[in-house]
Each structure stands twice: as C-alpha cells, then as structure tokens.
Design an enzyme around this catalytic site. Structure first.
Site, short mmCIF file in Angstrom:
data_model
loop_
_atom_site.label_atom_id
_atom_site.label_comp_id
_atom_site.label_asym_id
_atom_site.label_seq_id
_atom_site.Cartn_x
_atom_site.Cartn_y
_atom_site.Cartn_z
N GLU A 171 63.21 -3.23 9.32
CA GLU A 171 62.35 -3.58 10.26
C GLU A 171 63.03 -4.23 11.04
O GLU A 171 63.18 -5.29 10.66
CB GLU A 171 61.29 -3.85 9.63
CG GLU A 171 59.77 -4.44 11.14
CD GLU A 171 58.93 -5.07 10.41
OE1 GLU A 171 58.67 -5.52 8.99
OE2 GLU A 171 57.89 -5.72 10.99
N TYR B 272 50.98 -0.10 5.87
CA TYR B 272 52.11 -1.79 5.70
C TYR B 272 50.26 -2.44 5.21
O TYR B 272 49.68 -2.44 6.05
CB TYR B 272 52.37 -1.80 7.19
CG TYR B 272 53.02 -3.48 6.94
CD1 TYR B 272 52.26 -4.53 6.59
CD2 TYR B 272 54.03 -3.53 8.18
CE1 TYR B 272 52.70 -5.66 6.23
CE2 TYR B 272 54.59 -5.23 8.50
CZ TYR B 272 53.90 -6.13 7.35
OH TYR B 272 54.30 -6.69 7.63
N ASP C 75 52.92 -13.69 14.17
CA ASP C 75 53.81 -14.34 13.42
C ASP C 75 53.07 -15.47 13.09
O ASP C 75 53.04 -16.37 13.80
CB ASP C 75 54.81 -13.97 14.22
CG ASP C 75 55.05 -12.19 14.11
OD1 ASP C 75 55.22 -11.83 12.86
OD2 ASP C 75 55.49 -12.74 15.29
#
Lengths: 236, 380, 380, 236
Positions: A28, A144, A39
């Site tokens: 990734e 995911y 994040d």
C-alpha cells in the site's frame, strides 16, 4: 500488505523492492495529503514529512512509474486527491492496480471515477449488516476490515472485535478479507491471519522508517511479519 | 445530504453510523414540538432571544442607505454560536450521549460548547492546537472556568486543522458515548443542514422584525459575513424565499466561496482554497472566525445558483468598518461581522447597493474579543 | 432631595443651578410619555431589553433554594450601566447640552457613557486618573474607539477620586454646555433619585417576570450587589412595595452601608468609610464597581428603616461564586455580581435564606472583563 | 484676606503672624480634607501636603489654640468635616470666629450647627436673584463672591463677571462683600477692591508657600496686595 508513505524519504521506492523481497504480497502506497484527518499520529507525521520534502501525489506517482515492482501496488489517499480530474490516468501510468480512500464511504462511491483501478472499501465494527452487504457487493480487489474503532496506529494487541467483524465480512463477500489498523507485531499478525486472508501493517512499518530504519531493516520487519502468518497462502 | 454538487458525507466508515444516528435523531427532534419548545425556551430565557433589530441611524444617514443590524452580539456569550451549540447539546442529551467533544481555533466555538455543556451538565472535551492554546490563553482559561477539559493537540501545525483531525479521531474511538459538536455549516451530513436549521432563528426573527418595521416588509439586501458560513446560512434561510438580494462577505484571505475550487475536506464536498496538487491552502484573516479555507456546501450551491453573491473584504477595510460603527452607533462589532459592514460601506451608493436601499446586516458577534487586536493595528 | 437623613445637594454654589436644571428637566421628562417612550424604545431595539429571567436550575438543585437570575449581563455593553447612561444622554439632548462629561475608575461607566454619546452624536469627555489610564489601557482604547476623549487626571492619587474631583471642576467651569453623567445612585440631588428611576426598569421587569413565573408571584428574597448601589436600587425599586426581603451585598473592603458612618462626599450625605478625623478611607475590592467608600443615600435610608439588609462578602467568596456559576449554568458573572451570588451560596439553608426559598439575584454584568483577574487569582 | 492651608508646613502658624504684620484684616485657614473636590490643583496640593504631614482638623485647630493672632480667623473646610459632632466647640477653642464651607450651599445650611461661629455663604455668577436674596439674608460675617465659574486657582485677570455679581450681591445684603477665586496679582486685587469690600487670595499665596516661600516672603506678597487696595477701609 505493508504500507509506505510516498515520498517520505528520498530513497522511498527502495522500500518497495525490500518489501517485495521480504515476501509481501501487495504494497500500500500512501499519497500524502495536506489534511490527513483519518490517520493517526505516525502516518500523519510521515505524511507531513513527505509534504515538507515537497512530495505531491503527482511526484509520488511519477517515482512509481520509474521503477519496477513485481507485486500489486495499492494507492491510498484522501477523497480530495482521489476525486480530482486525471487521477485515474495518473494511477494507471504508475501501474497502480488498486485504490483505498478511507474518507470516501460506499455512499459516496458514485462520485469516484477511476476506470481500470480496483477500489477497495472498508468495513468497521460499527457497520451494520445491511450496509456490510452493500460494501461486500461494491468493493473491488478485497475488503479492508478496520479491526478497531479508531484511527491508524500501533496498539498492544489485536482487538477482540476484529475476529467477529472479519467473520461478518466473509458472509458479505467472496473477496479476500484484509485486516488492518493497529497490527504491529508478528504475534498480532498471526492472530489476524487466523481470521482473515491477510493483514495490512501501516503505522508499525512507518514508525520504524521515521525512526531511521533503512529499506533493509524495514524489509526485515516485514519479513518477520510475513513469517508469522501461518497460512502460506496468506496475503501478507 | 446534498446541496447541488456539494455536501455529502466523506467520513471513515467507522463514523458513518455515528453521523447517521445524528441525522436520524435530528430529523425526529426537529419534527417534535417538545424538542423545539425546549430549544426555543432556552434561547429565550437563557440566551436572550429574540435579539433586537437595531436601525443604525447615524451610519444610515452617512451612507444614504437604510442599515438595519441584526444583533447577535447581544446573545449570551456574545455571538450567534450559542444558537447552534444549544441545539446540538439538547440533541446530544436526547441521544443519551455522555459528553460533548468539539474542536476550536481561537476558542469561540469551544467557549460556546463549554457553555452549553455546563448548562446541561454534560462534560465537554475541547480539542485545540498547542499553538492556539498558547495564543488564546484567555479563552482556554474561560473554557476551564466553565468546567471543560481543553486537550492541547501537538501534531502537525498545532493549530485548528490539527485540532479538527484530532477531534474526529477521538470521535471515531468514542462514537457511542461522545457527541461531536460542529461549530459551523460544515462537516458531514447532517451537520451543514442541521446547523443551518439551528441558526435559522436569526433569519426567521429578522424576517418577522423587518415585516413589522419596513414598509416593504423585506429589505432589499441581506448581508452577512461568511467563514464556514453559519450566521450567513441562518440569516439567508429567513430570506431565501423573498426577493431580497443575498450577499455573503468573505475575508480576502479566506474566501472559499469566492476563490475556492471544488474539493473534499472535513467530511464534505464544497469549494476550498487548494493548490494544483489538491493540498488545502491555509487561510489568512485577522478574523479567527473567517480564517477557514472552505465554505459551507450550501453557500457553494447558492453561489452556483446565483441566488447569493459572495464578495471579499480586506483586513484593513474590516478594521475601518468596526471603528466606524463604534463611532456612529456605539456598537463595537466582532471583526468578523465588521466584514459584512465593510462591504456595505464600500458598496453604498454604487450599483451594487444603490442609494436609498434598505440593507439588513447580521452582526454575528461583539467586538470585545477583538480589542487587543485593534489596539495593535490601530492608532487612535 | 432627601432619603430620611441622607441625600441632599452638597455642591459649590456654582453648581446648584446646574443641578437644579437637571432636576427640573428630569421631572418634566419623566412625566412626558414621549421621553419615556423614546427611552423604552432605545432600551429595547438598541440595548436588548427586556433581559431574561433565567432559572439557575443546577445551582438551585445544589443549594436547595430556587435561584432566579435577572440577566443584566445580556444588555449592550454587558452591564446595567447602559440603562442609566441612555436615560441621562437622552435627557442631556433634551436639555440642549453640547457634550457629556463623566468620570470613570476601571472604565466601565466611561465606556457606557461613550457608547451613549456615540449613539446620540454627543461628544463625550471622560476624566480618568492617570494610574487608571495606565492600568486599564483596554477600556481607554475602547472609549477612544467610541470617539470619546479620555482626559488623564494627574492630581492627587491619580485614581477615581481625583477623576471625580476633576470632572466636577470641569462641570463648574462648563455648566451651561456640559451635562455631567453620573454612573451610580450617588451625587447631589437629583442624581440618586434619577439614576434609581432609570435603573428601576430592572426591578419592574423582574417583578413582572416573577409574577408570570412564580406561583407566589414574588420571590422571598431579592439580592443585588452594592457599590454605589445602582443595580440594587433599580432592582429593589420593583420589590420595595412587596413582601420580598431585600439584601444588598457589599464588598468586604468597600462596605459603606455595613461599616460606614454618616458623612458627606461627592455632593451627598450618606454612610462613608472614614477615619476618626473625618477623612474618607479608600475602599479595597477586586471588583472595581464595588470599590467605593460610600453607598447611595437611599440604601443608607433603607438600612436605617430595616427595609433592606446589607451584608458583606470577601474577594475569595466572590471568586468562588463566579467559578461556581460558570460551572453549573455556563454563565460567567461580573465579579461584582458574583458578590450577590456568594451571599446566596453562603446563606442558603441557614435562617438567613432557608431551604426552599425563592431568591432573585440581579446579575448586574458579565464577567468577560474579569477573566484576566480571575486568571491571576485562580488555579484551574 | 489671605489663605493658608493648616498644617502645610511645620511652621505654618508663623505665616499667620506674618500675614497680620502685612496688614491682612482677616485670615482664612483651610482645614485639610481627604477629598478636596472643590479646590483647584494648588490648594489640593497644599491639602495633600498637609495630610501627608499627618495634619488633621483637630491638630490644626490645636496649633491655632496655641498661638495669638490679633485679627479674625476664618476656617474653611468641607461639609464632611464641618458636620461632625464637636466641630463648633473645636473651632471656638481655637478662637475661630467664622466658617466657610464651600460644598454646603444655603439649602443645606439647616444641617450645620456651629453656635458662636459666623457662617459665611458663597454667591456665584450662576446664582439667580431670588437665591441671592436668600444667601444675603442667611449669610453671616460677609458674603464670599465667587468671581468666576470654576474652582479656586490663579487666573490672568479678573473675570468681567466679578463686578456685575458684586453689584448684585450688594443689593441682597448689608454685609461686606468679599471677592475670591482667581485673584493673584496686586493689579487684580486693586480691580477687585474697586467693586467689593475686600478680596480673598488663596491659590496665589499657597503657590508661593508650596514653592518654598517662608513666612517673610509670603507676608511681603500679602503686603503688596494690601498696598494695592485703594480704599483704606478695605478688608484686605
């Protein structure tokens, strides 16, 4: 699948080769964005470092176009980058095969046009079943699975919610199920691999890179994770 | 969840259910006379609504336009922010949430949220960039006085954008217990719509007051400053169905509606200042409330439709307008609100705002908070 | 011009005609529906009246008394002072006076007078001790923003008492053109009576609001802080004819009504802190508005009559009360107003204020001005 | 009539003798008060100086009781001092014969009880005729005519209002008319004496005392004023 923030170091593409050599099945690649709201601190720091070095999505993709990697590359970035005109073409030119956009949930998928690129969706412990079904149906490449409620970042152990969610996702899709968020040790990777088809390790890798680990050292860490995955066919 | 091309809900999958829960509960609450009665009651007995519509007689005479001021500066805590936080705090209580979280830049939204939390007995956690914590020690202390916990954020530039990211991260991790209180008509659906609804009390009151005061019942122009755009959205909501011309006034250095391009940030699609790579640019305005690189999605849509017009004003024009209102009417407006006045002063007598027009200007807040800044910038 | 033994007009012969002119014109104006209508109109559309009566629900539960707050903190400029200056400025205009003069200590009355002057287009001269000019740079700047001239006074201790003397000297020399705007229920006749009348809007509104809200129509106790005593005088005026017990709360270091002796200062006879030689003693309170060595003559009279009771509160108690109200209700009161609350907190549940009582407390102003002081005094 | 602030210097009573020797007909002695709102800067400074030296009304009167002066002494002070119990007795013990209380107008006279002391009232240019009549009727000893609107203090020339007012006051009373406020030179004193029975000179004397003039020097100034009064019978 290990993660690297594009442009975080001048020699950042060397990490891709090292990860490939360490047995990673996919990599990734994060395209840095000015406001990485989803994040955690580690990836945010990596993103800021890359931006401070002058990294742009275009420059990162150009770096990729200039190298050869034998395993699939998955780009991850924010909606503001992914929705820009010409983004799909740039991905294809960089031989990117997949895309993750963490702030673009399935409801907004219609606005994203990246022909030729597989867009993988995320599932979270909070996602209800009917929604999970839609995610399974519309995701491409893999699903995911967010193992915990929270952002990216290292945690001590795999959250108990992870196994339950992975099992629910399996009901919803034929695609491989990858587990991410908070996996930082070979033990956790092994735990994760027991319930999923593979694991995504981002912050734990980037912490080492930010602390100065070169491609060889980071590759060794990825290899240790890969070795811990009991199932040989696992997407590590 | 859309206003034309804009709006939406660009959040991590983890937050989608939390946003949906807010949307669902807001829909129920907003059609519940009990909830609306509670909110209206608090706004009246606690926050000082309705706020007056003050004719600015001396300024009007000087400009040869009739200027009416909607006085949000007279609300409790001194700005329109209270309308929104009271609504959201009541909603959070209705949802059984254990605490409020919010981010703040200069501290105004943090103080407003802390106020609502104190009133309803809900603990409040305010995320604030470390640099802002240092620069705005007064407001940090004020939040703590109100019992709120101020969480300094040390990532990134240690300012508002990082505080916003951190607040969202925290919400992801605590979505069941925490209610995220957004301060403007921004964020993922339902926030832009919901905050506009909580702020429409400004426009609805002003509409009624104009109907009672003006021979024409409706002003020719309705003007408000725009950062994220909540006071403007609330004001416009009362007049969008009339013939009044709507004008949103942005800070020159934070003019998302005037100079932005389409993009996604903080959970919504709208117009943002950004570079050619898609990185968001920092806004620069002496008005903390206008120092935002984007604009609420409904404003972007109103611009596209041509229903509202967006213009910009410089720091210097805003300062001059603030001083002028103080001199002519004895009212020191927030430097944010002074932007709206500055446009009126500049445009009066031109084809943009012909002599003899009637113009409603929302004074979104009082200028007490800006005295130190004005002292540094002005020679008296 | 008398309240029992107190009041009167102890001014130089030169000022007697000026005082009498004010008294005569006030009498005419106050019986003129046109004047009263103008004033009521300004207080409503400009200053934000009526102010709410806010039930302090969480504090009430903690204290086991029902606390109702009369919210003068929500008026334009943030305190009850505006009621009085608007009245006097209108009177000055009616008298054809060319300018307003006032003295100020911490600057609050100066800012209020400058505000009224700006609104009505009357030039304002504010006398302020040089030391206060230095200490209160913010308020000096604010007055100048409002167009007022601030005259630093360099005589004596260079504080409020010298500013007062200088303002009176100036008035003597300019009595035909200047209107002297007194900030409290002090000074020569007609000021104590006139200022009470301008402030009685507080009590009259509260009385009506209590009648609408309370089963008993009238609260058991009515509490207000007392420096010169204008917010208390205005509040008490609405309840002096009821069964409500009236309590005036003074600062420990400025307790004219509690600890003063009869004397004459600033044109009136009342209770003043003074030494055995008859020299006036300086008051000491962290609340600038309570830092006065005397008390309005009507308060002295109400004390003698036993109709009102006067008590004292320390700086520390006032700070604690301010913090407590911020925590329980999201309202930061002026440190002056916090004195009134502090007494309620101390007395609740005792024979002074039995459990189950209903108590109206006038929040004379907002605490924004006191944040810096609280920061220096409080560890949060 | 010259003025001296009681207690302004340790040797302040020596000025009384000097003024007597200089031909003063009476002397006004100021009893210092903490808040001299009616006085101008000079007398206020003198008052503050005396207070800083620890002067009190009682101490000043005690100083007076200890000396002998052959001309009448008039006390002047503020209402807060004058209205205190025991004040009249203290004045009498100091052989004070008259009293001026500038912040106690005729309307408040009833509250002042000083048997054996003549209370002189003030008249100002703003005082209307009917009021002037009452002042003339109720004043004792003399009427103090305020020559200008303003406070005590030196001014360049005698205000034009002074003569007019003095004439009006004469219509209202049989008492001597003394002119004060702003008289600072022999020329002004002469001007004043042309329309009044005498002049009161306060600030001009005290300015010199504050600047260091001793009794002899201050007495010489008073003598120069006295000499300028053309009418020998004037109360100088």
């Amino acid at each position: 699948m290990p993660y690297i923030t594009g442009g975080v170091r001048p020699d950042w593409t060397a990490y891709l080769t090292a990860f490939e050599d360490a047995g990673a099945d996919m990599i990734e690649v994060g395209l840095p964005f000015s406001d990485p709201t989803v994040d955690g601190p580690t990836i945010q720091e990596a993103s800021d470092t890359a931006l401070a070095r002058g990294a742009t999505p275009a420059a990162v993709l150009a770096d990729l176009a200039a190298i050869r990697v034998g395993i699939p590359l998955i780009a991850s970035t924010y909606a503001n980058i992914a929705l820009r005109p010409g983004f799909a073409a740039a991905l294809r030119a960089a031989r990117i095969s997949g895309l993750i956009v963490p702030d673009l949930p399935v409801d907004e998928l219609a606005g994203l046009s990246v022909p030729g690129i597989e867009v993988s969706l995320l599932a979270s412990p909070a996602t209800p079943d009917d929604r999970l079904a839609e995610i399974g149906r519309r995701s491409q490449g893999f699903v995911y699975v967010i193992s915990v409620m929270g952002t990216t970042g290292e945690r001590d152990r795999l959250a108990p919610s992870a196994a339950a969610l992975a099992a629910r996702v399996r009901q919803a899709t034929e695609l491989p199920v990858l587990l991410g968020f908070g996996i930082s040790t070979p033990e956790q990777a092994a735990e994760a691999a027991a319930v999923a088809d593979g694991v995504i390790v981002g912050a734990a890798v980037m912490r080492r890179v930010l602390d100065g680990a070169g491609p060889a050292e980071a590759g060794a860490f990825v290899a240790s994770l890969r070795a811990a995955l009991s199932r040989p066919a696992g997407v590590g | 969840g859309r206003f034309g091309r804009y709006g939406g809900r660009y959040v991590p999958e983890s937050l989608v259910p939390a946003c949906q829960a807010v949307a669902d509960e807001f829909a129920r609450a907003w059609s519940d006379p009990g909830f609306r009665g509670s909110l209206a009651g608090l706004l009246s007995v606690y926050a000082g609504r309705p706020t007056p519509l003050t004719p600015a007689l001396r300024l009007s005479a000087e400009l040869d336009v009739t200027v009416l001021l909607k006085r949000e500066d007279l609300t409790h805590t001194g700005s329109h922010k209270i309308n929104n936080v009271m609504g959201q705090a009541l909603l959070a209580r209705r949802m059984g949430r254990a605490r409020l979280i919010a981010e703040t830049g200069a501290g105004m939204h943090g103080v407003a949220t802390a106020t609502a939390g104190a009133l309803l007995g809900l603990p409040v956690k305010v995320f604030m960039g470390e640099r802002d914590v240092e620069r705005q020690a007064h407001n940090v202390f004020r939040m703590r006085l109100l019992g709120a916990e101020v969480v300094p954020v040390s990532t990134g530039s240690r300012t508002l954008k990082d505080a916003t990211s951190e607040a969202m991260r925290h919400w992801v991790a605590d979505a069941d217990e925490a209610y995220y209180c957004v301060g403007s008509v921004i964020g993922p659906h339902p926030y832009p719509m919901m905050v506009r609804e909580f702020q429409r009390v400004i426009g609805d009151e002003a509409r009624r007051q104009c109907a009672a005061e003006l021979p024409a019942a409706v002003p020719d122009y309705v003007v408000a400053c725009v950062g994220g755009g909540s006071n403007a959205a609330g004001t416009f909501a009362g007049f969008v169905g009339t013939a009044a011309k709507l004008v949103g006034v942005e800070a020159e250095g934070g003019a998302g509606a005037s100079n932005g391009e389409i993009g996604v940030l903080h959970g919504f699609q709208s117009l943002f200042l950004q570079d050619e790579d898609g990185h968001i640019e920092e806004a620069h305005s002496m008005a903390a409330g206008l120092d935002y690189p984007g604009v609420g999605p409904e404003h972007a849509h109103l611009r596209d439709l041509g229903r509202a017009r967006y213009v910009t004003v410089s720091d210097a024009e805003a300062i001059a307008a603030a001083v002028r209102l103080a001199r002519t009417e004895g009212i020191l407006p927030a430097i944010e609100s002074a932007h709206a006045l500055a446009w009126v002063i500049r445009a009066a007598g031109t084809s943009d705002l012909p002599a003899g027009s009637t113009v409603l200007v929302t004074l979104s807040g009082r200028g007490d908070k800006d005295v130190a800044t004005l002292m540094a910038e002005t020679e008296l």
